[in-house]
Scaffold this motif. Structure first.
Motif, PDB file in Angstrom:
ATOM      1  N   HIS A 166       0.828  -1.206   0.000  1.00  0.00           N
ATOM      2  CA  HIS A 166       0.000   0.000   0.000  1.00  0.00           C
ATOM      3  C   HIS A 166       0.866   1.260   0.000  1.00  0.00           C
ATOM      4  O   HIS A 166       0.587   2.213  -0.720  1.00  0.00           O
ATOM      5  CB  HIS A 166      -0.922  -0.022   1.217  1.00  0.00           C
ATOM      6  N   GLU A 167       1.933   1.265   0.806  1.00  0.00           N
ATOM      7  CA  GLU A 167       2.821   2.419   0.863  1.00  0.00           C
ATOM      8  C   GLU A 167       3.580   2.596  -0.444  1.00  0.00           C
ATOM      9  O   GLU A 167       3.852   3.720  -0.862  1.00  0.00           O
ATOM     10  CB  GLU A 167       3.799   2.280   2.030  1.00  0.00           C
ATOM     11  N   ALA A 168       3.928   1.486  -1.094  1.00  0.00           N
ATOM     12  CA  ALA A 168       4.608   1.579  -2.392  1.00  0.00           C
ATOM     13  C   ALA A 168       3.681   2.202  -3.437  1.00  0.00           C
ATOM     14  O   ALA A 168       4.126   2.989  -4.277  1.00  0.00           O
ATOM     15  CB  ALA A 168       5.065   0.202  -2.843  1.00  0.00           C
ATOM     16  N   LYS A 169       2.392   1.863  -3.385  1.00  0.00           N
ATOM     17  CA  LYS A 169       1.429   2.456  -4.313  1.00  0.00           C
ATOM     18  C   LYS A 169       1.252   3.943  -4.052  1.00  0.00           C
ATOM     19  O   LYS A 169       1.100   4.734  -4.969  1.00  0.00           O
ATOM     20  CB  LYS A 169       0.069   1.770  -4.173  1.00  0.00           C
ATOM     21  N   LYS A 170       1.265   4.335  -2.785  1.00  0.00           N
ATOM     22  CA  LYS A 170       1.067   5.738  -2.419  1.00  0.00           C
ATOM     23  C   LYS A 170       2.336   6.562  -2.581  1.00  0.00           C
ATOM     24  O   LYS A 170       2.295   7.772  -2.508  1.00  0.00           O
ATOM     25  CB  LYS A 170       0.592   5.848  -0.961  1.00  0.00           C
ATOM     26  N   GLY A 171       3.481   5.905  -2.731  1.00  0.00           N
ATOM     27  CA  GLY A 171       4.727   6.617  -2.953  1.00  0.00           C
ATOM     28  C   GLY A 171       5.531   6.878  -1.699  1.00  0.00           C
ATOM     29  O   GLY A 171       6.438   7.699  -1.708  1.00  0.00           O
ATOM     30  N   PHE A 172       5.220   6.197  -0.598  1.00  0.00           N
ATOM     31  CA  PHE A 172       6.018   6.350   0.613  1.00  0.00           C
ATOM     32  C   PHE A 172       7.323   5.594   0.436  1.00  0.00           C
ATOM     33  O   PHE A 172       7.387   4.571  -0.209  1.00  0.00           O
ATOM     34  CB  PHE A 172       5.287   5.793   1.841  1.00  0.00           C
ATOM     35  N   THR A 173       8.380   6.111   1.047  1.00  0.00           N
ATOM     36  CA  THR A 173       9.668   5.442   0.983  1.00  0.00           C
ATOM     37  C   THR A 173       9.976   4.807   2.322  1.00  0.00           C
ATOM     38  O   THR A 173       9.346   5.088   3.325  1.00  0.00           O
ATOM     39  CB  THR A 173      10.794   6.433   0.633  1.00  0.00           C
TER      40      THR A 173
END
Length: 136
Positions: free
Chosen positions: A68-75
């Motif tokens: 989910h974080e990868a989809k939202k662009g979180f590193t």
């Protein structure tokens, strides 16, 4: 004040089996050990006959937090630089005040060292020379 709406996700970084209990704990702001204790106790006492089925269903239905974080662009670094949470009750997620203070002191010291390095670089003769050359 607007409250940020959280999503129920499986926390695959902090999870033991599938991350369902860790995800529930993250959603409600509780300690993970408390959610695990409630689940295991309810299964052992016979109160949770449906609980293993719900756990497996949540395993398949809930999305992984890392995906989910990868989809939202979180590193990954954004995850590590989260603010320090101080717990006021035993079941709340966060650090005890003494360790939170220690954590903040360490962060402050590392930032202070980085700032000193930057000041040393900016005030050096090499920096001034490179700056004058680039102006030409």
């Amino acid at each position: 004040m607007t409250k940020i709406r959280k999503e129920l996700l499986r926390d695959d970084r902090n999870g033991k089996l599938a991350g369902v209990c860790a995800g529930i704990a993250d959603y409600f702001g509780w300690e993970v050990w408390l959610v695990r204790l409630i689940v295991v106790t309810s299964v052992l006492l016979g109160l949770g006959g449906l609980l293993p089925v719900l756990y497996v269903a949540a395993w398949f239905i809930l999305e992984k937090k890392s995906v989910h974080e990868a989809k939202k662009g979180f590193t990954e670094s954004a995850y590590d630089e989260r603010p320090v949470e101080v717990k006021t009750r035993v079941w709340q997620r966060g650090e005890v005040p003494k360790s939170a203070l220690h954590h903040l002191v360490n962060q402050f010291n590392s930032l202070e060292l980085r700032l000193r390095d930057m000041e040393t670089h900016v005030t050096s003769a090499k920096f001034q020379l490179n700056r004058e050359i680039s102006k030409l």
